[in-house]
Design a protein around this motif. Structure first.
Motif, PDB file in Angstrom:
ATOM      1  N   GLU A   1     -11.823  13.662  13.476  1.00  0.00           N
ATOM      2  CA  GLU A   1     -12.991  14.385  13.984  1.00  0.00           C
ATOM      3  C   GLU A   1     -12.800  14.808  15.438  1.00  0.00           C
ATOM      4  OE1 GLU A   1     -16.708  12.292  13.820  1.00  0.00           O
ATOM      5  OE2 GLU A   1     -17.734  14.096  14.567  1.00  0.00           O
ATOM      6  N   GLY A   2     -12.178  13.930  16.203  1.00  0.00           N
ATOM      7  CA  GLY A   2     -11.937  14.269  17.599  1.00  0.00           C
ATOM      8  C   GLY A   2     -10.980  15.446  17.729  1.00  0.00           C
ATOM      9  N   ILE A   3      -9.797  15.301  17.125  1.00  0.00           N
ATOM     10  CA  ILE A   3      -8.741  16.324  17.288  1.00  0.00           C
ATOM     11  C   ILE A   3      -9.188  17.684  16.759  1.00  0.00           C
ATOM     12  CG2 ILE A   3      -6.346  16.917  16.749  1.00  0.00           C
ATOM     13  CD1 ILE A   3      -5.865  13.825  16.436  1.00  0.00           C
TER      14      ILE A   3
ATOM     15  N   PHE B   1      -1.252  18.880  11.282  1.00  0.00           N
ATOM     16  CA  PHE B   1      -2.038  19.895  11.986  1.00  0.00           C
ATOM     17  C   PHE B   1      -1.604  21.263  11.467  1.00  0.00           C
ATOM     18  CE2 PHE B   1      -1.013  16.368  14.923  1.00  0.00           C
ATOM     19  CZ  PHE B   1      -2.289  15.824  15.044  1.00  0.00           C
ATOM     20  N   THR B   2      -2.545  22.025  10.916  1.00  0.00           N
ATOM     21  CA  THR B   2      -2.197  23.331  10.345  1.00  0.00           C
ATOM     22  C   THR B   2      -2.843  24.454  11.154  1.00  0.00           C
ATOM     23  OG1 THR B   2      -2.126  22.271   8.178  1.00  0.00           O
ATOM     24  CG2 THR B   2      -2.170  24.677   8.205  1.00  0.00           C
ATOM     25  N   PHE B   3      -1.987  25.340  11.642  1.00  0.00           N
ATOM     26  CA  PHE B   3      -2.442  26.535  12.376  1.00  0.00           C
ATOM     27  C   PHE B   3      -1.979  27.735  11.561  1.00  0.00           C
ATOM     28  CE2 PHE B   3      -1.554  23.229  15.493  1.00  0.00           C
ATOM     29  CZ  PHE B   3      -2.646  23.277  16.342  1.00  0.00           C
ATOM     30  N   GLY B   4      -2.851  28.310  10.756  1.00  0.00           N
ATOM     31  CA  GLY B   4      -2.446  29.440   9.923  1.00  0.00           C
ATOM     32  C   GLY B   4      -1.288  29.016   9.023  1.00  0.00           C
ATOM     33  N   LYS B   5      -0.119  29.668   9.193  1.00  0.00           N
ATOM     34  CA  LYS B   5       1.038  29.329   8.346  1.00  0.00           C
ATOM     35  C   LYS B   5       1.910  28.236   8.957  1.00  0.00           C
ATOM     36  CE  LYS B   5       1.323  33.782   6.033  1.00  0.00           C
ATOM     37  NZ  LYS B   5       1.957  35.106   5.994  1.00  0.00           N
ATOM     38  N   THR B   6       1.559  27.811  10.154  1.00  0.00           N
ATOM     39  CA  THR B   6       2.375  26.804  10.831  1.00  0.00           C
ATOM     40  C   THR B   6       1.797  25.411  10.598  1.00  0.00           C
ATOM     41  OG1 THR B   6       2.896  28.426  12.530  1.00  0.00           O
ATOM     42  CG2 THR B   6       3.379  26.131  13.045  1.00  0.00           C
ATOM     43  N   ARG B   7       2.683  24.532  10.110  1.00  0.00           N
ATOM     44  CA  ARG B   7       2.270  23.170   9.801  1.00  0.00           C
ATOM     45  C   ARG B   7       3.026  22.214  10.716  1.00  0.00           C
ATOM     46  NH1 ARG B   7       0.966  20.079   4.864  1.00  0.00           N
ATOM     47  NH2 ARG B   7       2.170  18.143   4.926  1.00  0.00           N
ATOM     48  N   ASN B   8       2.281  21.391  11.422  1.00  0.00           N
ATOM     49  CA  ASN B   8       2.902  20.395  12.308  1.00  0.00           C
ATOM     50  C   ASN B   8       2.680  19.001  11.741  1.00  0.00           C
ATOM     51  OD1 ASN B   8       3.489  22.407  14.124  1.00  0.00           O
ATOM     52  ND2 ASN B   8       1.818  21.952  15.515  1.00  0.00           N
TER      53      ASN B   8
ATOM     54  N   GLY C   1     -15.572  21.745  22.442  1.00  0.00           N
ATOM     55  CA  GLY C   1     -14.239  22.216  22.827  1.00  0.00           C
ATOM     56  C   GLY C   1     -13.937  23.566  22.202  1.00  0.00           C
ATOM     57  N   THR C   2     -12.692  24.031  22.395  1.00  0.00           N
ATOM     58  CA  THR C   2     -12.284  25.327  21.841  1.00  0.00           C
ATOM     59  C   THR C   2     -10.968  25.171  21.083  1.00  0.00           C
ATOM     60  OG1 THR C   2     -11.292  25.757  24.018  1.00  0.00           O
ATOM     61  CG2 THR C   2     -13.421  26.793  23.568  1.00  0.00           C
ATOM     62  N   PRO C   3     -11.052  24.551  19.872  1.00  0.00           N
ATOM     63  CA  PRO C   3      -9.831  24.339  19.068  1.00  0.00           C
ATOM     64  C   PRO C   3      -9.364  25.640  18.410  1.00  0.00           C
ATOM     65  CG  PRO C   3     -11.775  23.641  17.847  1.00  0.00           C
ATOM     66  CD  PRO C   3     -12.275  24.060  19.214  1.00  0.00           C
ATOM     67  N   SER C   4      -8.115  25.610  17.901  1.00  0.00           N
ATOM     68  CA  SER C   4      -7.570  26.788  17.200  1.00  0.00           C
ATOM     69  C   SER C   4      -7.662  26.607  15.695  1.00  0.00           C
ATOM     70  CB  SER C   4      -6.099  27.002  17.572  1.00  0.00           C
ATOM     71  OG  SER C   4      -6.011  27.822  18.706  1.00  0.00           O
TER      72      SER C   4
ATOM     73  N   TRP D   1      -8.277  20.623  19.456  1.00  0.00           N
ATOM     74  CA  TRP D   1      -6.957  21.218  19.277  1.00  0.00           C
ATOM     75  C   TRP D   1      -6.858  22.056  18.004  1.00  0.00           C
ATOM     76  CZ3 TRP D   1      -1.729  18.788  17.514  1.00  0.00           C
ATOM     77  CH2 TRP D   1      -0.690  19.688  17.798  1.00  0.00           C
ATOM     78  N   CYS D   2      -6.924  21.383  16.863  1.00  0.00           N
ATOM     79  CA  CYS D   2      -6.608  22.052  15.612  1.00  0.00           C
ATOM     80  C   CYS D   2      -7.723  21.824  14.583  1.00  0.00           C
ATOM     81  CB  CYS D   2      -5.285  21.484  15.086  1.00  0.00           C
ATOM     82  SG  CYS D   2      -4.815  22.136  13.496  1.00  0.00           S
ATOM     83  N   LYS D   3      -8.359  22.927  14.175  1.00  0.00           N
ATOM     84  CA  LYS D   3      -9.494  22.814  13.243  1.00  0.00           C
ATOM     85  C   LYS D   3      -9.093  22.220  11.899  1.00  0.00           C
ATOM     86  CE  LYS D   3     -12.032  26.705  15.218  1.00  0.00           C
ATOM     87  NZ  LYS D   3     -12.269  28.154  15.111  1.00  0.00           N
TER      88      LYS D   3
END
Lengths: 136, 136
Positions: A25-27, A47-54, A133-136, A31-33
């Motif tokens: 919930e915090g992160i 952590f998933t940003f569009g097609k990028t998976r961390n 905050g302003t996560p991506s 950072w990452c929705k």
């Protein structure tokens, strides 16, 4: 080896910052929705940003003091790097020392990530101080 | 020697970004409200933040491409360091490569300045893209 470092003072107790950088919930809120995370040693946060998976393995957890992740999967330059959050109490507030270590070289990607990490630190600060905050 | 590097894409032409980082009116609107500056090789720009006075000699000027300052006076850790703005045109926009080089060590001040430089780069980006920045 190159390192990204940001020091930020957050007007909140270390316990609150620790929660924001360890729980899903915090992160999700700075950072990452699209986050799957657990405050559990050995757990692999995703952590998933569009097609990028961390994928980041939790390799260090010291409540209120330190969090460390090891990057297992991400863009090539991130693999094997380590991210840490060191928290120090300062008159009821927190000095956060953020480090993204183990870069093999100072590249354009490094300089781009350095810029974006700072904005995410500001987002984390804002979440802890104002609840938003302003996560991506 | 340690370096701060930030890469930022600015949706404006290099000429506009160059103006914002060389003229007094430009710098006053994204970095330091109390600025004396001239786009002139050898001129010593003065940036005042409360009681802190920064003197930066203009050591490089290549219109639309590169600006370099050498720090003559400031906090001890900054003296002798060099700040540069490299501008590269990308489809009508600008890739800005900001560098603050010549730090003798990676200290807490370095990590604090790294964070704050990123926020000022965002301010510069905002000034160039929207006409409004957040100087100190």
């Amino acid at each position: 080896m190159a390192e990204i470092r940001h020091n930020v003072v957050i007007k909140a107790a270390p316990g609150k910052v620790y929660e924001a950088v360890t729980t899903q919930e915090g992160i999700e809120h700075w950072w990452c929705k699209q986050t799957t995370a657990k405050p559990e040693l050995g757990f692999v946060n995703v952590f998933t940003f569009g097609k990028t998976r961390n994928e980041m393995k939790v390799t260090g957890l010291s409540p209120g003091k330190r969090v460390e992740w090891e990057c297992l999967d991400a863009i090539e330059e991130w693999i094997g790097t380590r991210i840490s959050f060191d928290l120090e109490e300062r008159n009821g507030h927190t000095l956060l020392r953020f480090t993204h270590a183990g870069w093999r070289a100072v590249t354009d990607t490094f300089a781009e990530c350095n810029y974006h990490w700072a904005l995410f630190m500001k987002s984390l600060k804002s979440l802890c101080e104002t609840g938003s905050g302003t996560p991506s």
